[in-house]
Design an enzyme around this catalytic site. Structure first.
Site, PDB file in Angstrom:
ATOM      1  CG  ASP A   1     -81.636  70.068 -68.132  1.00 54.84           C
ATOM      2  OD1 ASP A   1     -81.596  69.706 -66.837  1.00 54.84           O
ATOM      3  OD2 ASP A   1     -81.630  69.571 -69.169  1.00 54.84           O
ATOM      4  CE  LYS A   2     -78.269  79.797 -66.712  1.00 49.84           C
ATOM      5  NZ  LYS A   2     -76.824  80.144 -66.667  1.00 49.84           N
TER       6      LYS A   2
END
Length: 299
Positions: free
Chosen positions: A121-122
């Protein structure tokens, strides 16, 4: 350069019962090869590389690759296939291509996700492997599909967890949002409105318990057995122990004003195409280390 240690239970290098464990341990500072220059080095923290793949320590705050978005008004988008919008936010893949242009034709969707077999995830940091050729891409993809890749994460969660366990709850997408959720088995069929529901399994083990100003926290080691989007975040929220800093599935605020989730991909382990066992580890970012130092350890 990374420190490489070989372990073997036999002196003969190719004995019938020979077992070779190949560890790649990260030094505190990892530097890309001296010939690879440019601003991409700031984003790409190389742990290890060979002719088949690159292993890097992804920082939080960076997308691995562009995301397709439909029916959402989000700035900085370009039009993609099928009328979908693609985020123009700077991505890790774009920077990697500057250093490793041979990645450009690798993968199932090389135009948008060259070399990417798995992702983070970012706002999750840690170890990420990117394929440099199609042969290794297909090999690593096969390992993931057969659940032969071991991934280990560290997460600081709200509340006290005294013993380990397993969360076996399917995950699906809530209609009209980017948010995902577990599919509660006791709900009537008509109320199970999640889309694209898939099996999801997570093992967890408490490492340390902490407190701060009367609030309890637990540092967990996590081993996802499947690889669903937001899986660890959703599963921990489902047992009422959301990850600190995860404003999508947990409290919006935290004592440290952390603007990312306290989730770090510590290591990844798999067998290479030559049969060697490889384990790559990524050091925890300083911002997360400082939070643990700020907490009071509890027995």
């Amino acid at each position: 350069m990374p420190k490489i240690i070989y372990f073997s239970n036999k002196k003969a290098p190719f004995g019938l019962f020979h077992f070779l464990l190949f560890y790649i341990i990260i030094p505190k500072m990892s530097t890309p090869p001296t010939k690879r220059a440019g601003q991409a080095q700031h984003m790409v923290k190389i742990i290890y590389e060979d002719k088949d793949f690159i292993a890097l320590n992804k920082p939080a705050g960076i997308l691995v690759h562009g995301t397709r978005i439909s029916n959402l008004q989000i700035p900085r988008l370009r039009q993609g296939f099928g009328g979908q919008a693609i985020s123009k936010e700077r991505t890790l893949v774009e920077e990697l291509l500057k250093l490793y242009p041979e990645m450009g034709g690798v993968g199932d969707d090389p135009e948008n996700r060259p070399g990417i077999v798995h992702r983070l995830d970012k706002d999750t940091s840690g170890v990420l492997i990117v394929a440099r050729n199609q042969k290794f891409f297909d090999y690593l993809k096969g390992l993931f599909q057969k659940h032969e890749v071991k991934k280990t994460y560290l997460a600081l969660v709200w509340g006290e967890i005294s013993s380990g366990g397993m969360i076996d709850e399917p995950i699906g997408l809530k209609p009209g949002t980017i948010k995902r959720s577990v599919r509660y088995k006791n709900l009537p069929i008509g109320r199970q409105t999640l889309k694209m529901v898939k099996e999801a399994i997570t093992e967890y083990k408490p490492l340390k318990k902490f407190s701060l100003d009367g609030e309890n926290f637990t540092l967990l080691e996590l081993n996802p057995k499947t690889g669903r989007t937001h899986q660890l975040r959703i599963h921990l929220a489902s047992i009422h122990h959301s990850i600190v800093g995860d404003s999508l599935y947990g409290p919006k605020k935290n004592p440290w004003n952390l603007e990312r989730q306290f989730l770090h991909a510590k290591s990844i382990e798999f067998s290479s195409m030559s049969g060697k066992r490889i384990k790559l580890e990524a050091e925890m970012p300083e911002e997360l280390k400082r939070i643990l130092e700020n907490l009071e350890y509890r027995i």
